[in-house]
Design a protein around this motif. Structure first.
Motif, PDB file in Angstrom:
ATOM      1  N   LEU A 223      33.067  73.561   5.442  1.00  0.00           N
ATOM      2  CA  LEU A 223      33.110  72.835   6.714  1.00  0.00           C
ATOM      3  C   LEU A 223      31.900  73.177   7.561  1.00  0.00           C
ATOM      4  O   LEU A 223      31.330  72.302   8.230  1.00  0.00           O
ATOM      5  CB  LEU A 223      34.408  73.159   7.460  1.00  0.00           C
ATOM      6  N   LEU A 224      31.470  74.431   7.538  1.00  0.00           N
ATOM      7  CA  LEU A 224      30.285  74.829   8.276  1.00  0.00           C
ATOM      8  C   LEU A 224      29.060  74.058   7.782  1.00  0.00           C
ATOM      9  O   LEU A 224      28.228  73.599   8.582  1.00  0.00           O
ATOM     10  CB  LEU A 224      30.053  76.336   8.129  1.00  0.00           C
ATOM     11  N   GLY A 225      28.965  73.884   6.472  1.00  0.00           N
ATOM     12  CA  GLY A 225      27.857  73.101   5.930  1.00  0.00           C
ATOM     13  C   GLY A 225      27.873  71.676   6.448  1.00  0.00           C
ATOM     14  O   GLY A 225      26.826  71.121   6.811  1.00  0.00           O
ATOM     15  N   GLU A 226      29.044  71.065   6.515  1.00  0.00           N
ATOM     16  CA  GLU A 226      29.137  69.699   7.025  1.00  0.00           C
ATOM     17  C   GLU A 226      28.786  69.629   8.505  1.00  0.00           C
ATOM     18  O   GLU A 226      28.164  68.671   8.963  1.00  0.00           O
ATOM     19  CB  GLU A 226      30.540  69.142   6.788  1.00  0.00           C
ATOM     20  N   VAL A 227      29.188  70.649   9.261  1.00  0.00           N
ATOM     21  CA  VAL A 227      28.835  70.695  10.684  1.00  0.00           C
ATOM     22  C   VAL A 227      27.318  70.723  10.851  1.00  0.00           C
ATOM     23  O   VAL A 227      26.746  69.961  11.641  1.00  0.00           O
ATOM     24  CB  VAL A 227      29.483  71.922  11.361  1.00  0.00           C
ATOM     25  N   ILE A 239      22.427  76.833   3.178  1.00  0.00           N
ATOM     26  CA  ILE A 239      22.808  78.258   3.083  1.00  0.00           C
ATOM     27  C   ILE A 239      24.321  78.391   3.056  1.00  0.00           C
ATOM     28  O   ILE A 239      24.892  79.140   2.249  1.00  0.00           O
ATOM     29  CB  ILE A 239      22.213  79.042   4.269  1.00  0.00           C
ATOM     30  N   ALA A 240      25.011  77.668   3.956  1.00  0.00           N
ATOM     31  CA  ALA A 240      26.472  77.743   4.004  1.00  0.00           C
ATOM     32  C   ALA A 240      27.106  77.165   2.742  1.00  0.00           C
ATOM     33  O   ALA A 240      28.027  77.754   2.156  1.00  0.00           O
ATOM     34  CB  ALA A 240      26.985  76.999   5.240  1.00  0.00           C
ATOM     35  N   LEU A 241      26.599  76.038   2.283  1.00  0.00           N
ATOM     36  CA  LEU A 241      27.199  75.370   1.129  1.00  0.00           C
ATOM     37  C   LEU A 241      26.997  76.164  -0.159  1.00  0.00           C
ATOM     38  O   LEU A 241      27.839  76.103  -1.068  1.00  0.00           O
ATOM     39  CB  LEU A 241      26.603  73.966   0.983  1.00  0.00           C
TER      40      LEU A 241
END
Length: 505
Positions: A223-227, A239-241
């Motif tokens: 979800l952080l990657g999508e944000v 980096i998050a994904l």
């Protein structure tokens, strides 16, 4: 002031609704109805029930609001016009971009989102006072911070800047918000919550069988990657994904949605539903998405009558025609019509949630929110935005998904024009197309259109095609999408009572 006490909001009282025990599956128990804020929040078991109460908000919103605002606002789906029963115009107006601030569905979406946020805040306000292991405490914090971030992410994408409520309302003086935070401030809070969640949550593989379906470290990072992608911060998103590990594609597209494969190796986060006698934990997507005049042909349930509650989230001609020849996902995802006693009736319908019923009118089908295929496509998009590399990792990720769908590979320089992706722009379009098909009816399409800057052009063109089919069915002004129309109106009740500035129309 002596009458004000009846208006005091004790957020812990929200746990009276859908509170679940932890003895079996974490959301598989009927509600408890005799708890209050004064005698609750004493033990680790109480805290677990509080966390489960925060999860329970997902079921109600997943059953309606998420697909109404995340899919029906897009070019993927519309509704089956029901001339004899004209009691659901508010839903139609959302699809047609005519929903005003007085539309009750906007108010429901706002209210339910903030009720869910309040449940998260209630846990966070009490967790430190409860004696329990650091591991269990951190997990509880991580779960509700993920859920709070998820709700705010939906709110900010639909309404823009919204009030940030980060603690429980304990007195009338706390009831008014501090006003609408800016969109950037909301995103900063979402990112903070998701980083905290990722640091506190375990991997999905560490959960025992009764806790499968809880959010995990992978859920938070995905979800952080999508944000970050929504903010066009592609390097941060990548980096998050990259941290979303331990998942893989299911062998077939059809197997993803089977009730026997809930929370499978491809599932990063899905809303949990159960069909158990005497509870309100079941799903009913199959019935809502079936044509209202299809009888039992689509659902197989002869005891449940379809009426104005059906015929929604109907696949559009735009979507149906977007499938490539031979795409195995098409027959899994949708039906192009049904046959009744009078012959063939060409009304398409969403099919991927048609997994049978447990009891008449009730199914136990989960709703996917994040799948690993979604993560793979996001990584491919981020890699391409960082610079086009012919037939590199981004191509590999895209083609793994196409291979499962039974489709030819996308390549750079392939002599077949339809498969030739030889520039950054062409690869970008290929990823957008793949997301449209792979994630159809999973509430990604509207958000993808907005974040990629294509919503206005796509929806205006789509709207004109829809209107041409039956001009008399569309009110004046339908599908006249502008930049202002990308955000919903703030519900009028909130504008009035909380003195919030309205979004321009």
């Amino acid at each position: 002031m002596k009458n004000n006490s009846k208006y005091i909001v004790l957020a812990s009282l929200t746990l009276l609704l859908n509170m679940q025990s932890c003895k079996k599956g974490f959301l598989e128990q009927p509600p408890e109805s005799n708890l209050s804020g004064t005698n609750f929040w004493k033990t680790e078991s109480d805290l677990k029930q509080g966390v489960n109460g925060a999860y329970s908000s997902l079921r109600g919103m997943g059953s309606f609001s998420y697909w109404l605002f995340g899919e029906m606002r897009s070019d993927n789906t519309t509704f089956q016009y029901n001339a004899p029963q004209r009691g659901q115009e508010n839903r139609e107006l959302v699809d047609q971009f005519l929903a005003s601030s007085s539309n009750t569905l906007l108010q429901d979406y706002w209210r339910d989102s903030y009720t869910a946020i309040m449940r998260c805040n209630d846990v966070l306000d009490h967790v430190d006072a409860i004696e329990m292991s650091a591991v269990a405490k951190n997990q509880a914090i991580g779960e509700v911070k993920f859920l709070r971030a998820f709700h705010y992410f939906n709110l900010v994408r639909q309404f823009g800047g919204v009030p940030l409520r980060l603690s429980v309302t304990k007195s009338p003086s706390d009831s008014p918000s501090k006003g609408r935070a800016s969109a950037d401030e909301v995103y900063n809070q979402i990112i903070t919550d998701l980083n905290d969640a990722a640091n506190n949550l375990p991997d999905a593989s560490s959960y025992p069988s009764g806790d499968k379906g809880r959010v995990s470290k992978g859920s938070a990072n995905a979800l952080l990657g999508e944000v970050y992608m929504t903010q066009r911060k592609f390097s941060d998103a990548l980096i998050a994904l990259r941290k979303v590990t331990g998942y893989s594609l299911m062998p077939t597209y059809a197997s993803i949605f089977l009730t026997t494969e809930k929370n499978n190796v491809e599932s990063v986060f899905e809303i949990q539903y159960y069909s158990t006698a005497g509870t309100n934990l079941s799903s009913n997507f199959m019935y809502q998405f079936a044509p209202f005049n299809s009888g039992s042909v689509v659902t197989g349930d002869s005891k449940t009558n379809l009426s104005f509650g059906s015929g929604w989230n109907t696949p559009t001609t735009d979507l149906i025609s977007a499938y490539e020849a031979g795409d195995l996902r098409k027959n899994v995802s949708l039906g192009e019509g049904f046959t009744d006693a009078s012959g063939f009736v060409a009304v398409p319908y969403v099919k991927k949630y048609n997994q049978g019923f447990v009891q008449p009118g009730q199914t136990n089908v989960n709703f996917p929110v994040i799948r690993y295929a979604d993560v793979m496509l996001m990584i491919a998009e981020c890699l391409n935005e960082g610079g086009f590399v012919a037939n590199g990792e981004a191509f590999t990720l895209l083609n793994e998904i196409r291979r499962r769908a039974g489709l030819p590979f996308k390549t750079s320089g392939n002599p077949i024009p339809a498969l030739n992706v030889n520039s950054q722009a062409a690869f970008r379009d290929a990823v957008y197309q793949e997301r449209k098909i792979e994630l159809a009816f999973e509430n990604h399409r509207w958000y993808d259109l907005v974040r990629t800057g294509t919503a206005i052009a796509v929806m205006n063109a789509h709207g004109q095609r829809e209107i041409l089919k039956a001009p008399s069915q569309f009110p004046a002004g339908s599908y006249q999408v502008t930049q202002n129309k990308l955000l919903l109106q703030i519900p009028q009740r909130e504008v009035t009572l909380d003195n919030l500035p309205q979004n321009p129309q």
